[in-house]
Design a protein around this motif. Structure first.
Motif, short mmCIF file in Angstrom:
data_model
loop_
_atom_site.label_atom_id
_atom_site.label_comp_id
_atom_site.label_asym_id
_atom_site.label_seq_id
_atom_site.Cartn_x
_atom_site.Cartn_y
_atom_site.Cartn_z
N ASP A 98 0.01 -7.52 -2.63
CA ASP A 98 -0.64 -6.75 -1.57
C ASP A 98 -0.89 -5.36 -2.12
N VAL A 99 -1.94 -5.23 -2.91
CA VAL A 99 -2.17 -3.99 -3.65
C VAL A 99 -2.53 -2.82 -2.74
N ASP A 100 -3.01 -3.09 -1.55
CA ASP A 100 -3.35 -1.99 -0.64
C ASP A 100 -2.12 -1.35 -0.01
N ASN A 101 -1.00 -2.05 -0.03
CA ASN A 101 0.20 -1.52 0.62
C ASN A 101 1.33 -1.21 -0.36
N LEU A 102 1.00 -0.99 -1.61
CA LEU A 102 2.03 -0.60 -2.57
C LEU A 102 2.48 0.83 -2.30
N GLN A 103 3.78 1.07 -2.41
CA GLN A 103 4.32 2.38 -2.05
C GLN A 103 3.82 3.48 -2.98
N TRP A 104 3.74 3.21 -4.27
CA TRP A 104 3.31 4.26 -5.18
C TRP A 104 1.84 4.61 -4.99
N VAL A 105 1.03 3.65 -4.53
CA VAL A 105 -0.37 3.96 -4.24
C VAL A 105 -0.45 4.83 -2.99
N ASP B 53 1.87 6.86 -1.89
CA ASP B 53 2.38 8.20 -2.24
C ASP B 53 1.33 9.00 -3.00
N ALA B 54 0.63 8.35 -3.92
CA ALA B 54 -0.39 9.06 -4.70
C ALA B 54 -1.52 9.53 -3.81
#
Length: 182
Positions: free
Chosen positions: A119-126, A128-129
């Motif tokens: 689930d690339v839309d909900n990655l935490q590091w994304v 945060d960035a």
């Protein structure tokens, strides 16, 4: 659908189709030249990902260096060896290839599983960035710094490597030249 997405799908299709053809073709010369197309399609994908330096490096190192070495290795191979390789008639699926096919199938299943569950839309590091405005935007500063460093601080190693590659190219051309019998 945006132009970037169309270009991505087009370059991806070219890269995958040419790689499959290069891997499955019995004609070695065609495989080498189709591999050339694959490497250029990958460079195009790098440009779309805003990795200009990686794209240029892909073209210079892989297309300009590795592919030339593969071509010279092909030219230096004996004609008898190449004829034997091209005359082999093997089926696509045979008992000798079963372990490789099973391993490829397992890797394919794992790859599909990872892509479907990611689930690339909900990655935490994304997230945060995006919240801290740490997004990388395309600008000329990164490429300018690389170019300035290559032409100032690293000019001597850069030129030494180019002379070394030129000597290797001349040596390979000399070795592949057919000498007339005296």
């Amino acid at each position: 659908m945006s132009l970037v997405r169309v270009l991505f799908y087009f370059l991806s299709f070219i890269a995958i189709a040419s790689a499959l053809y290069a891997a499955s073709s019995k004609n070695l010369v065609r495989s080498i030249f189709v591999f050339f197309v694959t490497l250029f399609a990958l460079a195009g994908l790098y440009v779309l990902a805003l990795a200009d330096f990686v794209a240029v490096t892909q073209v210079v190192i892989y297309v300009g260096g590795i592919l030339v070495l593969i071509l010279f290795a092909f030219m230096l191979s004996g004609k008898e060896t190449l004829n034997i390789l091209q005359q082999q008639q093997e089926k696509l699926f045979s008992l000798k290839k079963l372990p490789a096919l099973l391993l490829a199938g397992v890797f394919f299943i794992v790859l599909i599983n990872v892509v479907l569950k990611a689930d690339v839309d909900n990655l935490q590091w994304v997230k945060d960035a995006i919240s801290f405005k740490n997004e990388i935007t395309p600008n000329a500063v990164m490429i300018d710094n690389i170019g300035i460093n290559l032409m100032t601080r690293y000019l001597l190693p850069f030129e030494a490597i180019s002379i070394l590659l030129l000597m290797a190219l001349i040596g390979a051309a000399h070795l592949s030249r057919k000498e007339g019998k005296v």
